[in-house]
Design a protein around this motif. Sequence first.
Motif: not given
Length: 171
Positions: A51, A53-56, A62, A64, A85, A90-91, A93
Motif C-alpha cells: 500500500t 497510501y489509503s483513503s479514509d 483502489t 493499482r 488524493r 482513492h487508495n 497500491e
Amino acid sequence: MTTESFRGKLSLGFLAILVMTLQCIAFSIQTRGPRLMMGRFCRQMASVTGTIYSSDEVDAPTVRLFTKEGCTLCDKVKDVLTDLRTEYPHNLEAVDITDDEHADWFSKYKYDIPVLHVGSEYWAKHRISERDARDGLNEAKTGTFLARTGEPDAGEMERKQAERLANESSN
C-alpha cells in the motif's frame, strides 16, 4: 612483488569480479528480476509491492500501480495521483511485477510499466496526465469507470511472434 605478479593478481581479481557479475546477470535473467551485486553475493532488489497510501473514505476506489524498483516513470505517475488524493480520494497500491508471485503480471507488463488499474480494470500505461487522472478517478468514484482499450500483453505478443516465426521457417 614484481610487476608481472602484481599484474597477474590484478587480472585474477578482475576476472573473479567479471565472473560474479556475469553470474548475477544470468541469475537475473533466469528469475525475471533485477539483482544487485553486494560483496560476493547477488541478491534480489527489494520488492515495492504494498500500500502506498489509503483513503479514509470507506468506498474510495483502489488504483493499482504495476511497477518495479527504480521505475522513474512510475514515480511520475505516483506523483500525479498523490496530488489528487484529497480532491479525489482513492487508495493506491503498488504491485511489483518482478516478485515471484506476480509472474503473470511480469509476463504481461514487462515492457510497459507503469500500468494502472482501477480495481481490476485496465486504465493506463506509461504516463497519465492530471486531466486523465481526474477523469478516471471521478468515473471510479461515481461507478462509471470502464476499462480502457490498449492493455499491453507482452507475453501474448511474444507467443504470436514465435508462432509466426515457426510458421515462416516451416514454409
